[in-house]
Design a protein around this motif. Structure first.
Motif, PDB file in Angstrom:
ATOM      1  N   ASP A   1      26.592   2.195  -4.069  1.00  0.00           N
ATOM      2  CA  ASP A   1      28.035   2.955  -4.578  1.00  0.00           C
ATOM      3  C   ASP A   1      26.859   3.972  -5.737  1.00  0.00           C
ATOM      4  OD1 ASP A   1      30.112   4.730  -4.441  1.00  0.00           O
ATOM      5  OD2 ASP A   1      31.284   3.556  -6.519  1.00  0.00           O
ATOM      6  N   LEU A   2      25.795   4.452  -4.907  1.00  0.00           N
ATOM      7  CA  LEU A   2      25.191   4.973  -6.466  1.00  0.00           C
ATOM      8  C   LEU A   2      24.779   6.767  -5.592  1.00  0.00           C
ATOM      9  CD1 LEU A   2      22.309   2.356  -6.588  1.00  0.00           C
ATOM     10  CD2 LEU A   2      23.883   3.392  -8.429  1.00  0.00           C
ATOM     11  N   ALA A   3      24.198   7.460  -6.349  1.00  0.00           N
ATOM     12  CA  ALA A   3      24.126   8.697  -5.464  1.00  0.00           C
ATOM     13  C   ALA A   3      23.224   8.915  -3.967  1.00  0.00           C
ATOM     14  CB  ALA A   3      23.854   9.721  -6.444  1.00  0.00           C
ATOM     15  N   PRO A   4      23.605   9.620  -3.404  1.00  0.00           N
ATOM     16  CA  PRO A   4      22.806  10.054  -2.178  1.00  0.00           C
ATOM     17  C   PRO A   4      21.184  10.148  -2.268  1.00  0.00           C
ATOM     18  CG  PRO A   4      24.108  11.574  -2.142  1.00  0.00           C
ATOM     19  CD  PRO A   4      24.746  11.237  -3.641  1.00  0.00           C
ATOM     20  N   PRO A   5      20.594   9.900  -1.838  1.00  0.00           N
ATOM     21  CA  PRO A   5      19.015  10.358  -1.732  1.00  0.00           C
ATOM     22  C   PRO A   5      19.178  12.330  -1.424  1.00  0.00           C
ATOM     23  CG  PRO A   5      19.141   8.779  -0.077  1.00  0.00           C
ATOM     24  CD  PRO A   5      20.597   9.032  -0.617  1.00  0.00           C
ATOM     25  N   ARG A   6      17.903  12.457  -2.582  1.00  0.00           N
ATOM     26  CA  ARG A   6      17.919  13.861  -3.085  1.00  0.00           C
ATOM     27  C   ARG A   6      16.478  14.544  -2.039  1.00  0.00           C
ATOM     28  NH1 ARG A   6      15.516  13.071  -8.458  1.00  0.00           N
ATOM     29  NH2 ARG A   6      14.920  11.537  -7.627  1.00  0.00           N
ATOM     30  N   ALA A   7      16.801  15.643  -1.990  1.00  0.00           N
ATOM     31  CA  ALA A   7      15.656  16.228  -1.024  1.00  0.00           C
ATOM     32  C   ALA A   7      13.936  15.754  -1.008  1.00  0.00           C
ATOM     33  CB  ALA A   7      15.916  17.902  -1.057  1.00  0.00           C
ATOM     34  N   ILE A   8      14.083  15.283  -3.063  1.00  0.00           N
ATOM     35  CA  ILE A   8      12.636  14.830  -3.222  1.00  0.00           C
ATOM     36  C   ILE A   8      12.411  14.277  -2.281  1.00  0.00           C
ATOM     37  CG2 ILE A   8      13.497  13.718  -5.331  1.00  0.00           C
ATOM     38  CD1 ILE A   8      10.023  15.613  -4.620  1.00  0.00           C
ATOM     39  N   ASP A   9      12.985  13.182  -2.518  1.00  0.00           N
ATOM     40  CA  ASP A   9      13.681  11.262  -2.035  1.00  0.00           C
ATOM     41  C   ASP A   9      12.450  11.803   0.038  1.00  0.00           C
ATOM     42  OD1 ASP A   9      14.258  10.199  -4.725  1.00  0.00           O
ATOM     43  OD2 ASP A   9      16.024  10.511  -3.473  1.00  0.00           O
ATOM     44  N   LEU A  10      12.906  12.817   0.537  1.00  0.00           N
ATOM     45  CA  LEU A  10      12.669  12.821   1.892  1.00  0.00           C
ATOM     46  C   LEU A  10      11.086  12.942   1.671  1.00  0.00           C
ATOM     47  CD1 LEU A  10      15.207  15.168   2.924  1.00  0.00           C
ATOM     48  CD2 LEU A  10      14.638  12.860   3.730  1.00  0.00           C
ATOM     49  N   ALA A  11      10.285  13.559   1.173  1.00  0.00           N
ATOM     50  CA  ALA A  11       9.595  13.915   0.806  1.00  0.00           C
ATOM     51  C   ALA A  11       8.398  12.728   0.151  1.00  0.00           C
ATOM     52  CB  ALA A  11       8.570  14.919  -0.055  1.00  0.00           C
ATOM     53  N   HIS A  12       9.312  11.799  -0.940  1.00  0.00           N
ATOM     54  CA  HIS A  12       8.190  10.359  -1.683  1.00  0.00           C
ATOM     55  C   HIS A  12       8.707   9.912   0.054  1.00  0.00           C
ATOM     56  CE1 HIS A  12       8.047  11.978  -5.417  1.00  0.00           C
ATOM     57  NE2 HIS A  12       9.113  12.407  -5.469  1.00  0.00           N
ATOM     58  N   ALA A  13       9.739   9.300   0.678  1.00  0.00           N
ATOM     59  CA  ALA A  13      10.153   8.651   1.762  1.00  0.00           C
ATOM     60  C   ALA A  13       8.824   8.879   2.508  1.00  0.00           C
ATOM     61  CB  ALA A  13      11.101   8.645   2.134  1.00  0.00           C
ATOM     62  N   SER A  14       8.344  10.292   3.012  1.00  0.00           N
ATOM     63  CA  SER A  14       6.928  10.246   3.607  1.00  0.00           C
ATOM     64  C   SER A  14       5.878   9.931   3.625  1.00  0.00           C
ATOM     65  CB  SER A  14       7.195  11.886   4.337  1.00  0.00           C
ATOM     66  OG  SER A  14       8.542  12.484   4.498  1.00  0.00           O
ATOM     67  N   VAL A  15       5.786  10.117   2.343  1.00  0.00           N
ATOM     68  CA  VAL A  15       4.118   9.791   2.061  1.00  0.00           C
ATOM     69  C   VAL A  15       4.040   7.921   1.836  1.00  0.00           C
ATOM     70  CG1 VAL A  15       3.561   9.164  -0.480  1.00  0.00           C
ATOM     71  CG2 VAL A  15       4.238  11.555   0.369  1.00  0.00           C
ATOM     72  N   TRP A  16       5.809   7.439   1.525  1.00  0.00           N
ATOM     73  CA  TRP A  16       5.462   6.013   2.304  1.00  0.00           C
ATOM     74  C   TRP A  16       5.533   5.300   3.093  1.00  0.00           C
ATOM     75  CZ3 TRP A  16       8.465   2.153   4.750  1.00  0.00           C
ATOM     76  CH2 TRP A  16       8.144   1.215   4.562  1.00  0.00           C
ATOM     77  N   ALA A  17       6.297   6.408   4.093  1.00  0.00           N
ATOM     78  CA  ALA A  17       6.327   5.714   5.312  1.00  0.00           C
ATOM     79  C   ALA A  17       4.482   5.976   5.745  1.00  0.00           C
ATOM     80  CB  ALA A  17       6.866   6.646   6.165  1.00  0.00           C
ATOM     81  N   ILE A  18       3.946   7.050   5.502  1.00  0.00           N
ATOM     82  CA  ILE A  18       2.983   7.662   6.159  1.00  0.00           C
ATOM     83  C   ILE A  18       1.955   6.184   5.607  1.00  0.00           C
ATOM     84  CG2 ILE A  18       0.940   9.127   5.717  1.00  0.00           C
ATOM     85  CD1 ILE A  18       3.654  11.670   6.362  1.00  0.00           C
TER      86      ILE A  18
ATOM     87  N   ALA B   1       1.144  -0.788   0.084  1.00  0.00           N
ATOM     88  CA  ALA B   1      -0.291  -0.134   0.022  1.00  0.00           C
ATOM     89  C   ALA B   1       0.673   1.293   0.122  1.00  0.00           C
ATOM     90  CB  ALA B   1      -1.034  -0.230   1.348  1.00  0.00           C
ATOM     91  N   GLY B   2       2.068   1.028   0.756  1.00  0.00           N
ATOM     92  CA  GLY B   2       2.277   2.605   0.911  1.00  0.00           C
ATOM     93  C   GLY B   2       3.711   2.548  -0.362  1.00  0.00           C
ATOM     94  N   THR B   3       3.475   1.229  -1.208  1.00  0.00           N
ATOM     95  CA  THR B   3       4.721   1.423  -2.586  1.00  0.00           C
ATOM     96  C   THR B   3       3.811   2.024  -3.271  1.00  0.00           C
ATOM     97  OG1 THR B   3       5.786  -0.382  -2.484  1.00  0.00           O
ATOM     98  CG2 THR B   3       5.040   0.146  -4.200  1.00  0.00           C
ATOM     99  N   VAL B   4       2.057   1.531  -3.347  1.00  0.00           N
ATOM    100  CA  VAL B   4       1.407   2.270  -4.094  1.00  0.00           C
ATOM    101  C   VAL B   4       1.286   3.411  -3.912  1.00  0.00           C
ATOM    102  CG1 VAL B   4      -0.858   2.601  -4.744  1.00  0.00           C
ATOM    103  CG2 VAL B   4      -0.373   0.400  -5.035  1.00  0.00           C
ATOM    104  N   ALA B   5       1.342   4.272  -2.626  1.00  0.00           N
ATOM    105  CA  ALA B   5       0.765   5.596  -2.546  1.00  0.00           C
ATOM    106  C   ALA B   5       1.706   6.787  -3.047  1.00  0.00           C
ATOM    107  CB  ALA B   5       0.866   6.118  -1.405  1.00  0.00           C
ATOM    108  N   LEU B   6       3.759   6.349  -2.881  1.00  0.00           N
ATOM    109  CA  LEU B   6       4.930   6.525  -3.296  1.00  0.00           C
ATOM    110  C   LEU B   6       4.939   6.554  -4.896  1.00  0.00           C
ATOM    111  CD1 LEU B   6       8.064   6.853  -3.000  1.00  0.00           C
ATOM    112  CD2 LEU B   6       8.293   4.082  -3.239  1.00  0.00           C
ATOM    113  N   THR B   7       4.258   5.301  -5.525  1.00  0.00           N
ATOM    114  CA  THR B   7       4.381   5.611  -7.048  1.00  0.00           C
ATOM    115  C   THR B   7       3.203   6.773  -7.448  1.00  0.00           C
ATOM    116  OG1 THR B   7       5.274   3.492  -7.301  1.00  0.00           O
ATOM    117  CG2 THR B   7       3.784   4.434  -9.481  1.00  0.00           C
ATOM    118  N   LEU B   8       2.363   6.546  -7.001  1.00  0.00           N
ATOM    119  CA  LEU B   8       1.423   8.285  -7.179  1.00  0.00           C
ATOM    120  C   LEU B   8       1.810   9.330  -7.013  1.00  0.00           C
ATOM    121  CD1 LEU B   8      -1.863   6.678  -6.166  1.00  0.00           C
ATOM    122  CD2 LEU B   8      -1.191   6.612  -8.630  1.00  0.00           C
TER     123      LEU B   8
END
Length: 134
Positions: free
Chosen positions: A99-116, A6-13
């Motif tokens: 060895d990938l680029a670190p998460p970006r600022a927008i990733d914080l927002a998407h991670a928040s959507v996923w977590a909630i 369910a979180g992944t659905v929200a994250l994807t949207l």
């Protein structure tokens, strides 16, 4: 896993909406994760399928962290916050390990959507399960 799905659905949207608003193209990061974790080098359509599978499997299975938090008694907002912390820390460690680029600022927002969404789905599924059992 159902809560993580369910979180992944929200994250994807959330990601699709953000890409539409910003004009950002889809990320190749899920394919890079699949390459790093599985040791594969898919190309073309196979790369798209690997990215799709990595996105859905990695994020959905991350929902198991929410179940672990329930096991130590966390519920509601504290559980959502801890779910975010586990998810974002896991993502950061995975990116660093591969060895990938670190998460970006927008990733914080998407991670928040996923977590909630994941935490809310977990709470809802737990409540429903208890009502059926009781």
């Amino acid at each position: 896993m159902a809560a993580g799905f369910a979180g992944t659905v929200a994250l994807t949207l959330s990601q699709r909406l953000e890409m539409r608003l910003t004009g950002r193209p889809p990320s190749d990061l899920p394919a890079q994760v699949a390459e790093g974790v599985l040791g594969i080098s898919p190309r073309g359509r196979a790369r798209e399928r690997a990215a799709f599978a990595a996105h859905w499997l990695n994020n959905s299975s991350s929902g198991l962290g929410r179940a672990a938090l329930a096991g130590i008694g966390l519920r509601g907002a504290p559980a959502a916050g801890a779910t975010f912390a586990l998810y974002f820390a896991g993502m950061t460690l995975l990116f660093r390990r591969l060895d990938l680029a670190p998460p970006r600022a927008i990733d914080l927002a998407h991670a928040s959507v996923w977590a909630i969404a994941t935490s809310a789905a977990y709470d809802l599924l737990s409540r429903s399960s208890r009502e059926i059992e009781g």
